[in-house]
Design a protein around this motif. Structure first.
Motif, PDB file in Angstrom:
ATOM      1  N   THR A  16       0.824  -1.208   0.000  1.00  0.00           N
ATOM      2  CA  THR A  16       0.000   0.000   0.000  1.00  0.00           C
ATOM      3  C   THR A  16       0.858   1.257   0.000  1.00  0.00           C
ATOM      4  O   THR A  16       0.580   2.220  -0.716  1.00  0.00           O
ATOM      5  N   SER A  17       1.930   1.232   0.774  1.00  0.00           N
ATOM      6  CA  SER A  17       2.750   2.445   0.923  1.00  0.00           C
ATOM      7  C   SER A  17       3.533   2.790  -0.335  1.00  0.00           C
ATOM      8  O   SER A  17       3.879   3.949  -0.549  1.00  0.00           O
ATOM      9  N   ASP A  19       2.456   1.734  -3.514  1.00  0.00           N
ATOM     10  CA  ASP A  19       1.549   1.587  -4.643  1.00  0.00           C
ATOM     11  C   ASP A  19       1.896   0.351  -5.479  1.00  0.00           C
ATOM     12  O   ASP A  19       2.139   0.433  -6.683  1.00  0.00           O
ATOM     13  N   ASN A  22       0.357  -6.705  -3.973  1.00  0.00           N
ATOM     14  CA  ASN A  22       0.978  -7.716  -3.106  1.00  0.00           C
ATOM     15  C   ASN A  22       0.666  -9.111  -3.641  1.00  0.00           C
ATOM     16  O   ASN A  22      -0.471  -9.572  -3.570  1.00  0.00           O
TER      17      ASN A  22
END
Length: 264
Positions: A16-17, A19, A22
């Motif tokens: 998330t951090s 972009d 996963n």
């Protein structure tokens, strides 16, 4: 060189951090690791298209992805051992010299289109200590010299080291084994007083050009001195010397040596 490091950030939060998508299964995430060692599975950042190619459609732009890879790159010629695993006994390619990646047969294919980042909270390095009176003659030559471990880390931010990856198969029908080597360069500043090599750390504004699978490698990133702004270091406990140890104690400042003698 870089032979041990720490990463404690959850892959989902990391994705998330930065972009990224996963692609690491939850079951494969073993949690915080304060003592990552060669052959461990490590988190890497790559950039790939959604569909195989080329050519790629205009809408299929490469995207950042997190994948788990074996630390120790496996070139295409690696021989399979029993059960299809890589045969033991060969060189463990955990580090690749920045000045060799485009010419070395072990790395040049990966340097063309399979470049990655290896996120870490920090890494460990060992400084050889001066010999003291009473040390056996020739101790340094025989690798019995004392070494002090240091933890080298970002000042409140993660580090992202440049790497190369490969997809090795024991045979044409087997699933690929993804593996990675961390690129090292000449250490600079205070870090050079501990070891002459360090990971090639890339700032965020260089990530996309490094990861881009559609472009040739930017050799200027390999040649320029690393920017160590915001890099801090501290002496840590010799607990890190053993791969069996894995706890926050490993990155804590080393406690002072107890004084010898008697209290009066």
């Amino acid at each position: 060189m870089c032979g041990r490091f720490a990463i404690t950030t959850d892959p989902a939060l990391l994705a998330t951090s930065i972009d990224a998508i996963n692609e690491i299964p939850a079951a494969a995430d073993s949690g915080p690791n304060y003592n990552v060692a060669p052959t461990d599975g490590i988190v890497t950042v790559i950039s790939r298209h959604s569909e195989p190619g080329p050519p790629h459609t205009p809408t299929d732009q490469p995207t950042r992805r997190l994948r788990l890879m074996r630390w120790g790159l496996l070139p295409a010629w690696t021989k399979p051992g029993p059960g299809g695993a890589p045969a033991a006994g060969g060189p463990l390619l955990i580090n690749a010299r920045a000045d060799k990646v485009t010419t070395s047969p072990a790395y040049r294919a990966s340097a063309e289109r399979r470049r990655c980042l290896v996120p870490m909270d920090g890494y460990y390095e060992w400084r050889p200590d001066p010999l003291e009176p009473g040390d056996p003659a020739g101790a340094r030559a025989k690798s019995r010299v004392r070494k002090t471990p240091f933890y080298i880390h970002g000042d409140g931010a993660m580090l992202f080291a440049a790497g190369l990856w490969s997809a090795w198969r024991p045979d044409r029908l087997s699933a690929p084994v993804l593996s990675v080597a961390i690129i090292t360069t000449e250490a600079v500043g205070e870090l050079a007083e501990i070891h002459d090599r360090m990971p090639l750390l890339l700032p965020e504004n260089r990530w996309d050009s490094w990861l881009d699978p559609d472009s040739v490698i930017d050799t200027t990133l390999l040649a320029r001195p690393p920017d160590v702004t915001g890099i801090a270091l501290r002496e840590v406990s010799t607990l890190v010397n053993s791969v069996r140890n894995n706890s926050p104690e490993l990155i804590a400042p080393a406690l002072p040596e107890p004084r010898q003698g008697y209290l009066l």
